[in-house]
Each structure stands twice: as C-alpha cells, then as structure tokens.
Design a protein around this motif. Structure first.
Motif, PDB file in Angstrom:
ATOM      1  N   VAL A   1      -6.350   8.045  -5.185  1.00  0.00           N
ATOM      2  CA  VAL A   1      -5.631   7.363  -4.258  1.00  0.00           C
ATOM      3  C   VAL A   1      -5.145   7.859  -2.695  1.00  0.00           C
ATOM      4  CG1 VAL A   1      -3.403   6.090  -3.760  1.00  0.00           C
ATOM      5  CG2 VAL A   1      -4.653   5.718  -6.085  1.00  0.00           C
ATOM      6  N   PHE A   2      -4.866   9.302  -3.071  1.00  0.00           N
ATOM      7  CA  PHE A   2      -4.491   9.951  -1.946  1.00  0.00           C
ATOM      8  C   PHE A   2      -5.652  10.606  -1.028  1.00  0.00           C
ATOM      9  CE2 PHE A   2      -0.220  10.057  -3.512  1.00  0.00           C
ATOM     10  CZ  PHE A   2       0.593  10.576  -2.481  1.00  0.00           C
TER      11      PHE A   2
ATOM     12  N   SER B   1       2.637   1.577  -3.341  1.00  0.00           N
ATOM     13  CA  SER B   1       1.545   2.145  -4.407  1.00  0.00           C
ATOM     14  C   SER B   1       1.534   3.613  -4.326  1.00  0.00           C
ATOM     15  CB  SER B   1       0.426   1.494  -4.363  1.00  0.00           C
ATOM     16  OG  SER B   1       0.433   0.121  -4.671  1.00  0.00           O
ATOM     17  N   VAL B   2       1.272   4.130  -3.065  1.00  0.00           N
ATOM     18  CA  VAL B   2       0.950   5.466  -3.178  1.00  0.00           C
ATOM     19  C   VAL B   2       2.475   6.369  -3.317  1.00  0.00           C
ATOM     20  CG1 VAL B   2       0.435   7.370  -1.465  1.00  0.00           C
ATOM     21  CG2 VAL B   2      -0.739   5.213  -1.360  1.00  0.00           C
ATOM     22  N   THR B   3       3.480   5.853  -2.817  1.00  0.00           N
ATOM     23  CA  THR B   3       4.832   6.441  -3.004  1.00  0.00           C
ATOM     24  C   THR B   3       5.212   6.471  -4.476  1.00  0.00           C
ATOM     25  OG1 THR B   3       5.674   5.848  -0.831  1.00  0.00           O
ATOM     26  CG2 THR B   3       7.503   6.266  -2.541  1.00  0.00           C
TER      27      THR B   3
ATOM     28  N   THR C   1       0.961  -1.107  -0.053  1.00  0.00           N
ATOM     29  CA  THR C   1       0.162   0.106  -0.033  1.00  0.00           C
ATOM     30  C   THR C   1       0.846   1.364   0.095  1.00  0.00           C
ATOM     31  OG1 THR C   1      -1.717  -1.122   1.077  1.00  0.00           O
ATOM     32  CG2 THR C   1      -1.799   1.225   1.197  1.00  0.00           C
TER      33      THR C   1
ATOM     34  N   ALA D   1       2.085  10.020   6.629  1.00  0.00           N
ATOM     35  CA  ALA D   1       1.929   8.592   6.153  1.00  0.00           C
ATOM     36  C   ALA D   1       2.387   7.761   7.268  1.00  0.00           C
ATOM     37  CB  ALA D   1       2.764   8.163   4.759  1.00  0.00           C
TER      38      ALA D   1
ATOM     39  N   LEU E   1      -3.088  14.745   3.237  1.00  0.00           N
ATOM     40  CA  LEU E   1      -3.060  13.800   2.114  1.00  0.00           C
ATOM     41  C   LEU E   1      -4.261  13.822   1.261  1.00  0.00           C
ATOM     42  CD1 LEU E   1      -2.041  10.366   3.941  1.00  0.00           C
ATOM     43  CD2 LEU E   1      -0.676  11.866   2.327  1.00  0.00           C
TER      44      LEU E   1
ATOM     45  N   THR F   1      -3.526   9.797  -9.161  1.00  0.00           N
ATOM     46  CA  THR F   1      -3.061  10.299  -7.754  1.00  0.00           C
ATOM     47  C   THR F   1      -4.096  10.815  -6.844  1.00  0.00           C
ATOM     48  OG1 THR F   1      -0.897  10.535  -8.788  1.00  0.00           O
ATOM     49  CG2 THR F   1      -1.277  11.956  -6.897  1.00  0.00           C
TER      50      THR F   1
ATOM     51  N   PHE G   1      -6.515   7.351   0.791  1.00  0.00           N
ATOM     52  CA  PHE G   1      -5.186   7.201   1.873  1.00  0.00           C
ATOM     53  C   PHE G   1      -5.521   7.997   3.019  1.00  0.00           C
ATOM     54  CE2 PHE G   1      -0.534   7.070   2.766  1.00  0.00           C
ATOM     55  CZ  PHE G   1      -0.442   5.576   3.282  1.00  0.00           C
TER      56      PHE G   1
END
Length: 211
Positions: free
Chosen positions: A197-198, A11-13, A8, A137, A83, A194, A201
């Motif tokens: 997803v963010f 993926s975000v990174t 996870t 994060a 985020l 992006t 997150f």
C-alpha cells in the motif's frame, strides 16, 4: 475533498496505526499496572500530539505550495521517496519474518491520569515519523482539493479517530490482543500489506501535478 480521498487516506493511516510501534508499547506498559482510565489518558495524549504535528506540517506545506512549482515538486518527490521507503522496509520485514515478542516492564507504581496523558503526548510529539508522514501525505490532498488548511485538519481528525478506535480497543482487550499482535504470522501479513500500500501511495504522490 471527496469521499474517495478520505477513504484512501484512512486506509493508509489505519495500517500505520496498527503497525507495532511506541504507542502500542506505552499502552502495554500502562494498562496492566494503572488501569483502563490511564490507558485512555494515553490515547488522549496521542491525539493532542497529532494536532501539534498536523499544525506544523500544514503551515510548512502551505508556505511551500504558495512559494513555487519547484518547491512543490521537491517536497512531492521527497514525500514520495519516504512513503516508498516505508513500503520497501515493510516488505523486507515481512520477507524476513516477524520480530520476536517484546518483554514489557511494568511500572513500579500506578500512573495518575495526568501523568498518563503527558506520557502519551510526549511519546507521539517526540516521534518525528508522524510529522514525516503528514509532510509526505498532505500535498496530494491539499493540492488536489484546493481546500487548504480545512481539508488538512480534516485528515488529522480522521487520523485521530482511527488512533482512538484502535488503541481504545487495545485498552479494552489488552490481554487477548497482546498475544495476537505479537504473533509472527500476523506481523508478517501486516507488514506485507503495509509495504504494498505504501509503495503504491508513494508512486501516486510522485505522479501528482500541482494545481
């Protein structure tokens, strides 16, 4: 920390690394005039700066987590808000369309490997978004795994590896990638993914409970 958490975070990174930013612009300036070795020296500087940001973030978060539940809740909500803000900003950018291509000015003379490393280090070390990302994060992974500093440094290593792979490929394939990465369609797609997803997150972080 289990594999799902690591994937996870990775993926975000990856989305963060792939998004256009100062690191990519530095590579674009360095490689055409100074060669691939200087580009890889830039990357080494990026990675060194990640560990500086990571160490400062880890020490700060560890102190907060040990302080009180109230402090934990504050940093958790602040990180979640950050985020979500990144996500909303990315979605707005995707809706409006891609940014116009940036003209990169070539260096007047080739960079030495030492200079290229220092430029890469300073570009990343002086970018507050890296520390802000870590501060936002890390809490959910540190709090969930109870592994503390070791797990947090593992995330820094994951971030560094993704950075090395992406920008290493950019160095090797710069001529083709330069046109591709500035494509309006690619930028809109990347910003849209992006953003979603963010925001997700951030919402996940906001719902996290201490311990």
């Amino acid at each position: 920390m289990d594999l799902t958490q690591i994937l996870t975070f990775a993926s975000v990174t990856a989305l963060l690394v792939m998004s256009p930013g100062p690191n990519g612009l530095l590579i674009a300036k360095t490689v055409p005039t100074s060669g691939r070795a200087a580009g890889f020296a830039n990357i080494a500087g990026f990675i060194a700066a990640f560990f500086v940001h990571g160490t400062l973030s880890i020490l700060g978060i560890s102190a907060i987590l040990m302080a009180s539940a109230t402090a934990f809740a504050f940093i958790k909500l602040l990180g979640a808000a950050y985020l979500i803000w990144i996500g909303v900003k990315a979605l707005i950018g995707a809706w409006r369309g891609g940014t116009p291509p940036v003209e990169v000015q070539a260096a007047r003379r080739p960079r030495s490997l030492r200079r290229a490393f220092v430029e890469g280090f300073l570009t990343n070390a002086l970018n507050p978004k890296v520390s802000m990302f870590y501060l936002a994060a890390f809490p959910q992974f540190i709090a969930a795994s109870h592994a503390g500093i070791g797990s947090a440094y593992l995330l820094v290593v994951v971030h560094s590896l993704i950075n090395a792979l992406w920008f290493g490929w950019m160095v090797l394939m710069f001529a083709q990638l330069g046109r591709f990465s500035r494509s309006t369609r690619v930028q809109r797609w990347l910003k849209g993914v992006t953003g979603v997803v963010f925001i997700g997150f951030g919402l996940k972080l906001a719902s996290l409970r201490q311990g």
